[in-house]
Scaffold this motif. Structure first.
Motif, short mmCIF file in Angstrom:
data_model
loop_
_atom_site.label_atom_id
_atom_site.label_comp_id
_atom_site.label_asym_id
_atom_site.label_seq_id
_atom_site.Cartn_x
_atom_site.Cartn_y
_atom_site.Cartn_z
N SER A 22 6.76 30.46 -7.43
CA SER A 22 5.77 30.29 -6.36
C SER A 22 5.26 28.86 -6.37
O SER A 22 5.26 28.20 -7.42
CB SER A 22 4.60 31.28 -6.57
N ARG A 24 2.03 26.32 -4.82
CA ARG A 24 0.67 26.34 -4.25
C ARG A 24 0.71 25.79 -2.83
O ARG A 24 1.21 24.71 -2.58
CB ARG A 24 -0.25 25.50 -5.14
N ARG A 25 0.15 26.55 -1.91
CA ARG A 25 0.11 26.13 -0.51
C ARG A 25 -1.31 26.34 0.01
O ARG A 25 -1.75 27.46 0.28
CB ARG A 25 1.09 26.97 0.34
N GLU A 26 -2.06 25.25 0.08
CA GLU A 26 -3.43 25.33 0.60
C GLU A 26 -3.68 24.16 1.55
O GLU A 26 -3.06 23.11 1.47
CB GLU A 26 -4.44 25.27 -0.55
N LYS A 27 -4.60 24.39 2.43
CA LYS A 27 -4.95 23.36 3.40
C LYS A 27 -5.47 22.11 2.70
O LYS A 27 -6.24 22.21 1.74
CB LYS A 27 -6.02 23.90 4.35
N PRO A 30 -1.18 19.05 0.24
CA PRO A 30 0.22 19.13 0.70
C PRO A 30 1.23 19.34 -0.42
O PRO A 30 2.29 19.89 -0.21
CB PRO A 30 0.44 17.78 1.39
N LYS A 31 0.93 18.89 -1.63
CA LYS A 31 1.87 19.02 -2.73
C LYS A 31 1.18 19.74 -3.90
O LYS A 31 0.85 19.12 -4.91
CB LYS A 31 2.40 17.66 -3.16
#
Length: 360
Positions: A22, A24-27, A30-31
């Motif tokens: 997985s 990390r994808r949060e507003k 970006p990385k």
């Protein structure tokens, strides 16, 4: 409840949970990088001795026992939950074998004793654990390992201090009914006793011992005659044996000394140290004979056998002679425990040292 002293079961420990891949994808981030968590460990399986159980009959209906699998890892560095261990309760005195190799895996002799018989699988690794300065976006993960899977042979050996031996209808069940609260079946035909019985003999608030009655052994039992010698294993952990002889059989010409020797032959055929255990001779049903006939038969038996161990004359039906026999047994067992270091001598005069000559 039906008495069952053997069972074959299969145990399957839980597999370890797989690691997670997985990112990390949060507003506004970006990385975020890898955030896959590890899996959980699989549940192990333990056997636990329980005083409240006295038979393996439950394993006739439930042969397969599986522990919980570990959960897989998740994103946000969340580790999977480990599988719960499985507790399988067995009677005190249970031995565990590998049925393929007959290797002993352990035995449970005390209440609450635990034995690990199948270890759960190890958890898998998530991709967050693989990140490094040169591998910033790893997609590696590892699955959890498999839990142990094996077949087991369970064998219950009753824990008793004194064991009863003798031909069918020698009066073993009558004796255990007379001296304890056990109520085995008693009838006037052979093989009334079809499975072992335990009774507790109480001679005081802190003085008691356990006596075991097994089905009668006949000549040729080692080759499968009668009920065979399968129940002799329940005498393996006893400290002392009582060999009962019906001193007043229907056939007056019956060779009573020969019957004793036949039992000894079966003990030797069974193996182990049963034939070498301390064994007392108990002449039962003495109430059926006049005194002179009783003395003559006793003398003939002892002379033929060359018997040196203690000898007692009792009537299991009326209770004659049983009090003295039980008291001498208690004193002998206390002495054995002292000699083996299992107990310390008390100041109570009842704990005085016992000698075999006291019984003559």
């Amino acid at each position: 409840m039906k008495f069952v002293d053997e069972a074959f079961i299969r145990v399957e420990a839980g597999d370890g949970g797989s690691g997670c891949v997985s990112f990390r994808r949060e507003k506004y981030i970006p990385k975020g990088g890898p955030d896959g968590g590890d899996g959980g460990d699989g549940g192990s399986i333990y056997l636990v001795a329980d005083n409240n159980l006295n038979t393996l009959v439950d394993f006739r209906f439930q042969r397969i026992h599986r522990a919980e699998r570990g959960h897989n890892g998740m994103g946000k560095d969340m580790r999977g939950r480990s599988g719960a261990d499985l507790i399988v309760r067995v009677p005190v005195g249970t031995r565990v074998f590998d049925p393929e190799t007959n290797e002993s895996l352990g035995e449970l002799l005390e209440n609450g004793q635990r034995l690990l018989i199948a270890r759960g699988g190890f958890h898998g690794i998530g991709n967050a654990r693989y990140k490094s300065s040169t591998n910033r976006a790893p997609r590696q993960f590892s699955p959890g390992s498999l839990g142990d899977r094996r077949d087991l042979h369970l064998e219950l050996i009753l824990l008793a201090d004194v064991g009863l031996l003798g031909f069918p209808n020698a009066g073993k069940s009558s004796l255990i009914r007379q001296v304890s609260s056990a109520r085995p079946k008693v009838a006037d035909y052979p093989f009334t006793t079809l499975y072992p019985n335990l009774g507790v003999v109480r001679l005081g608030r802190s003085r008691s011992f356990v006596i075991a009655d097994i089905p009668g052994v006949i000549e040729g039992a080692a080759d499968g005659a009668g009920l065979g010698i399968q129940f002799l294993k329940h005498l393996a952990r006893t400290r002392l044996l009582l060999h009962l002889v019906d001193i007043a059989p229907f056939d007056e010409d019956q060779d009573l000394a020969g019957e004793v020797r036949k039992i000894e032959t079966e003990l030797a055929a069974f193996g182990g140290d049963l034939v070498d255990k301390e064994r007392w001779l108990v002449l039962n049903k003495c109430d059926r004979l006049p005194e002179d006939v009783m003395v003559a038969r006793r003398t003939r038996i002892l002379d033929t056998l060359g018997w040196q161990a203690p000898v007692y004359e009792v009537s299991a039906l009326t209770g004659a002679g049983t009090d003295r026999l039980m008291e001498d047994l208690m004193r002998r067992l206390e002495q054995i425990k002292l000699e083996s270091g299992e107990a310390t001598r008390a100041d109570d005069p009842e704990d005085a040292e016992w000698h075999p000559l006291d019984s003559q």
